[in-house]
Design a protein around this motif. Structure first.
Motif: not given
Length: 161
Positions: A1-24
């Motif tokens: 599992m890559s960094i992006v895969d792990r991040l995708q899992s965490i972001v999905k778990e928290r109900g947000t998106t990469f776009k929101q994470l990048e903005r924050d």
């Protein structure tokens, strides 16, 4: 599992998106997705880890530093088996070698345990019954002088007969 895969899992778990994470965290749009093709800069990865409250080790390796790697897990299991010890046999404490053997035996799959048990039983039976059924006993009786066999006596074999 890559960094992006792990991040995708965490972001999905928290109900947000990469776009929101990048903005924050102040990253450019699409930065995280680019990490699939190129390694992220440490300062950016640190911002993301801090924001998500996860360790860099988790993002990079999928585990924390304190978790053992798979190769050292067997060593820890073996040590744990030994420490659980306090083992005795016939009322006597087991030696370190005996404890090591038991700990290793416990970590083997059942089919291997059976094979090891059969070998130990074979050796035990041979010693207890003092059988000399192997071809080795035809030539050697435990003393310096070998018994005669196809090669003859030691004197004949060495040319001193």
């Amino acid at each position: 599992m890559s960094i992006v895969d792990r991040l995708q899992s965490i972001v999905k778990e928290r109900g947000t998106t990469f776009k929101q994470l990048e903005r924050d965290v102040g990253l450019g749009n699409g930065t995280i997705r680019r990490w699939e093709e190129q390694s992220p800069r440490l300062d950016k990865l640190t911002k993301v880890a801090d924001y998500l409250h996860v360790s860099l080790d988790f993002l990079v390796y999928g585990r924390s530093v304190s978790e053992p790697a798979a190769s050292s897990k067997l060593e820890l299991d073996l040590r744990a088996e030994k420490e659980r010890g306090g083992l005795t046999c016939d009322g006597l404490p087991l030696s370190e070698d005996e404890v090591d053997l038991i700990a290793m035996y416990r970590l083997l799959p059942p089919s291997h345990r059976e094979e090891l048990f059969d070998l130990a039983y074979f050796k035990y039976k041979r010693v207890v019954e003092q059988k000399k059924e192997s071809i080795y006993s035809t030539y050697f009786d435990g003393s310096e002088d070998e018994k005669s066999g196809p090669a003859g006596s030691r004197e004949a074999r060495d040319g001193t007969a």
